[in-house]
Design a protein around this motif. Sequence first.
Motif, PDB file in Angstrom:
ATOM      1  N   ASN A  73     -18.997 -40.177  86.420  1.00 24.21           N
ATOM      2  CA  ASN A  73     -19.975 -39.911  85.362  1.00 24.21           C
ATOM      3  C   ASN A  73     -19.296 -39.598  84.030  1.00 24.21           C
ATOM      4  O   ASN A  73     -19.705 -40.102  82.989  1.00 24.21           O
ATOM      5  N   THR A  74     -18.229 -38.817  84.068  1.00 29.79           N
ATOM      6  CA  THR A  74     -17.553 -38.495  82.806  1.00 29.79           C
ATOM      7  C   THR A  74     -16.757 -39.694  82.299  1.00 29.79           C
ATOM      8  O   THR A  74     -16.648 -39.900  81.094  1.00 29.79           O
ATOM      9  N   TYR A 121     -23.950 -45.688  97.451  1.00 36.12           N
ATOM     10  CA  TYR A 121     -23.345 -44.536  96.782  1.00 36.12           C
ATOM     11  C   TYR A 121     -21.925 -44.304  97.282  1.00 36.12           C
ATOM     12  O   TYR A 121     -21.053 -43.869  96.541  1.00 36.12           O
ATOM     13  N   ASP A 143     -10.135 -39.649  84.817  1.00 38.87           N
ATOM     14  CA  ASP A 143     -11.405 -39.417  85.512  1.00 38.87           C
ATOM     15  C   ASP A 143     -11.551 -40.332  86.726  1.00 38.87           C
ATOM     16  O   ASP A 143     -12.064 -39.912  87.763  1.00 38.87           O
ATOM     17  N   SER A 193     -14.275 -38.940  89.101  1.00 38.70           N
ATOM     18  CA  SER A 193     -15.267 -38.349  88.205  1.00 38.70           C
ATOM     19  C   SER A 193     -15.871 -39.487  87.379  1.00 38.70           C
ATOM     20  O   SER A 193     -15.554 -39.669  86.206  1.00 38.70           O
ATOM     21  N   PHE A 247     -25.148 -39.233  88.646  1.00 40.19           N
ATOM     22  CA  PHE A 247     -24.898 -38.157  89.601  1.00 40.19           C
ATOM     23  C   PHE A 247     -23.457 -37.710  89.491  1.00 40.19           C
ATOM     24  O   PHE A 247     -22.598 -38.453  89.049  1.00 40.19           O
ATOM     25  N   SER A 248     -23.227 -36.494  89.896  1.00 37.69           N
ATOM     26  CA  SER A 248     -21.875 -36.028  90.050  1.00 37.69           C
ATOM     27  C   SER A 248     -21.437 -36.523  91.426  1.00 37.69           C
ATOM     28  O   SER A 248     -22.085 -36.207  92.420  1.00 37.69           O
ATOM     29  N   TYR A 249     -20.369 -37.325  91.500  1.00 39.98           N
ATOM     30  CA  TYR A 249     -20.090 -38.066  92.731  1.00 39.98           C
ATOM     31  C   TYR A 249     -20.015 -37.190  93.978  1.00 39.98           C
ATOM     32  O   TYR A 249     -20.552 -37.537  95.018  1.00 39.98           O
ATOM     33  N   THR A 250     -19.375 -36.060  93.862  1.00 38.89           N
ATOM     34  CA  THR A 250     -19.211 -35.241  95.049  1.00 38.89           C
ATOM     35  C   THR A 250     -20.422 -34.357  95.335  1.00 38.89           C
ATOM     36  O   THR A 250     -20.493 -33.732  96.375  1.00 38.89           O
ATOM     37  N   GLU A 251     -21.362 -34.306  94.392  1.00 42.61           N
ATOM     38  CA  GLU A 251     -22.534 -33.446  94.584  1.00 42.61           C
ATOM     39  C   GLU A 251     -23.751 -34.219  95.089  1.00 42.61           C
ATOM     40  O   GLU A 251     -24.510 -33.719  95.910  1.00 42.61           O
ATOM     41  N   GLN A 267     -18.199 -38.096  99.121  1.00 39.28           N
ATOM     42  CA  GLN A 267     -19.279 -38.313  98.172  1.00 39.28           C
ATOM     43  C   GLN A 267     -20.419 -37.369  98.547  1.00 39.28           C
ATOM     44  O   GLN A 267     -20.501 -36.927  99.698  1.00 39.28           O
TER      45      GLN A 267
END
Length: 809
Positions: free
Chosen positions: A672-673, A51, A665, A670, A603-607, A562
């Motif tokens: 995922n987007t 990840y 993005d 970002s 996943f949201s990378y930072t979440e 991350q």
Amino acid sequence: MDHHTIERKWQARWEKAKFNQFDRKSDAKKWYVLEMFSYPSGAKLHIGHWYNYGPTDSYARFKRMQGYNVFQPMGFDAFGLPAENYAIKTGIHPKDSTEKNIATMEGQLRAMGAMFDWSAEVKTCEEDYYKWTQWMFLQLYKNGLAYRKEAPVNWCPSCRTVLANEQVTEGCCERCGTQVVRKNLTQWFFKITDYAEELLTGLDTLDWPEKTKNMQRNWIGKSTGCEIEFECENGEKLRVYTTRCDTVFGVSYVVLAPEHPLARTLATPEQSAAVEEYIAQAARSNEIERLSSAREKTGVFTGSYCTNPVNGKKIPVWLADYVLASYGTGAVMAVPAHDERDYAFATKYHLPIEKVIEKKGGETELPFTEDGIMVNSLQFDGLFGEEARAEVAAYISKLGKGGKKVNFRLRDWLVSRQRYWGAPIPVVHCPKCGAVPVPEKDLPVRLPYDVEFRPDGKSPLAKCDQFMHTVCPKCGGEALRDPDTLDTFVCSSWYYLRYADAHNEKEPFSREAVDKMLPVDVYVGGAEHACMHLLYARFFTKALRDMGYLDFSEPFRRLVHQGVILGPDGNRMSKSHGNIVSPDEYVETYGADAFRMYLMFGFSYTEGGPWNDDGIKAIAKFMDRVEKLVLKIDGYKAGKDAPAGAQEKALAYAQNYAVDRVTKDLEAFSFNTALARIMEFVNALAKYDALEQKNIAAEKAAMRDLVLLLAPFAPHFCEELWEQTGGKGSVFEQTFPVASEEALRLDEKEYAVQVNSKMACRAMLPTSLAEEEAKALALALPEVREKTAGKTVKKCIVVPGRLVNLIVG
RNA sequence: GCCGCCGUGGUGAAACAGGCAGACACGCAGGACUUAGAAUCCUGUGCCGCGAGGCAUAGCGGUUCAAUUCCGCUCGGCGGCACCA
């Protein structure tokens, strides 16, 4: 496409062409992308590694396609406690288990298909690295930034060994359950506090997450207050630090930390036994417990009194463990009326509570801890807050009893570890000359292999005669080596510098190399390092700068954290939870590209978030769809182009919108987007492909952009597609597409039309409308007419390209 | 306890700088193809309601024409707290 075949094929080609090595001769702008290096405690890569490294590699590949000369090194943070604990349990030597783990992990990292420059690999447990870690220690020592003092360690009396905080559960040794005590040892410290102010102000120049900067700010904890001297009856002087000197007339007692040097001195004969017992009791609890405001306050009277310098009042001196020896002066003046902790303490021990601050314009309820008006304070009565503190501090300074003082919560960095698996501290203790640094020419001080590291009351190295006995570098007499090793954070405080010049045998790095490669442009790793590793590394950089070894002040220009991938049950993955998910089977079944893409898309990378594999098949399906579509379009013969019309315009818009958004993005991590935008583009391209009349040239151009856009996300897959569609060279030698402003310009957009902030309808309106025109067009809409009939328009808000809101009444 | 962060459909998530909540997917439902299944493709899908419409971003309150977004409080989860790295 068979992922096993293409992964092998392209990895072999990249390897052969030294494709992932930083090109030191290139004129292109360098871009240093750094992931926090791996800690080889487990034998294999876990999802967390994937990840961290997969998406960041996609970012690095993207920068490469944008024309940057990308440097992305990888290495191992190989010293540390887990390998030693593992050795104690199994008898397998830390060096052997670590080397084995590194070999496995390195193989897996290579198979990931990330463009790591392995020619710059660094392993902190190897001599040619720790030699320079020891060199760093010597430089800090030479420059007055390393010193020795006594500091407490966790001591298990039964195992007769020092324990890490992690090895202490509820105050007891995790191995044998014995109550742990704090014991003082003389240990080495680095003077990070010399840089406290710069470490604080430097944060403003960094492109780091605001939350991380805030955490560091709080950790450094600058506070402006006042030191005040209270003289004791026996002549001893007690200095206290306070941020609320405006309350000094309300002091009802002074409290020392139990570890305060005067704690025993001030105990009167009658109180001596109680004081001794209290000091012993305090040695048993840790700081988190001690500082907890939920815990009942405890303390003991020393029997001594001191004098408040502002009013001559005689006040008792107490010991209490809510005061820490490590902060300020280790002593505080207690003002129960205006501090919660003091209030609780005074109530419990029946000490006086005197109000000296009044709430501005209201009832003062004790304890009142906000700023207020000074009362019962002689000539200072009536002063407020900041001004009051300035006046009082000036007065105290005039009395010669202290004055204004800036304090930091940050403490010096304790680097001595009573352990085996680390870099030996390069110091010799001579009975005549004291602590003598090992001369640089004698580095490294080698870590011996044959050592008894099972705990039995002594540091492992202290039991190794061959290691310990040496001669003093100064006088040549018999002397002993320092038996401790360096905190592994020392190793990781400079590894990003070594990467720049990993094989230099004469120095840790050349000035030329670091000035060319550093600072790191983007550093990616876990948020758990916010206060320690990231602060230590900043300190090292600043110290090395001041010694003239480099000329920048901050090592990491931009920082990204991350998130954490949790177990499917929502808990952190761990053996004890039994919720560890291995990446291996997924990589085997779906391939490295699909697996990393799923991590980026799901996943949201930072979440981060709990693991689930619901969407991984969808990614494989998506790749299949792309492959079919790309190869189909590639097979078309040119020459039967439809003229450019509305469909072609829509395709061009979709293509350029994707290019534009994916670029932005990726820049923002970002992922995922970015992938969502690529999926939309694929949908649009498939839709266009289904038309009867097509412009083949336009379609092929769109297909080409698609392969390029997707390349950073699925490197092997896109190399293969690029080759199969007749592309020359590597897809990563191509330039990342740039969006055409022209194609993105729209004549009209859908506006939300609101009446009194409620949605009335949506309407296609020309973009860049003047406010009055927009208002007129909106009012003419039937839905709006219905809702505004018989009412007057009081206000009209227009957000260009988005919304018209009519306020009527 | 202290410091910092997070909380959005059945699920993962999105929402530029306060401006249409739910992009893109998963799942589910229906359909096409098929002997059948798998695969693929098409349509629908926040909740309540027959409908008009109403309600929805952990909960409560505030600022604003407008709040997932800003402010305050409450609840829940996560990270760090100096010897895990």
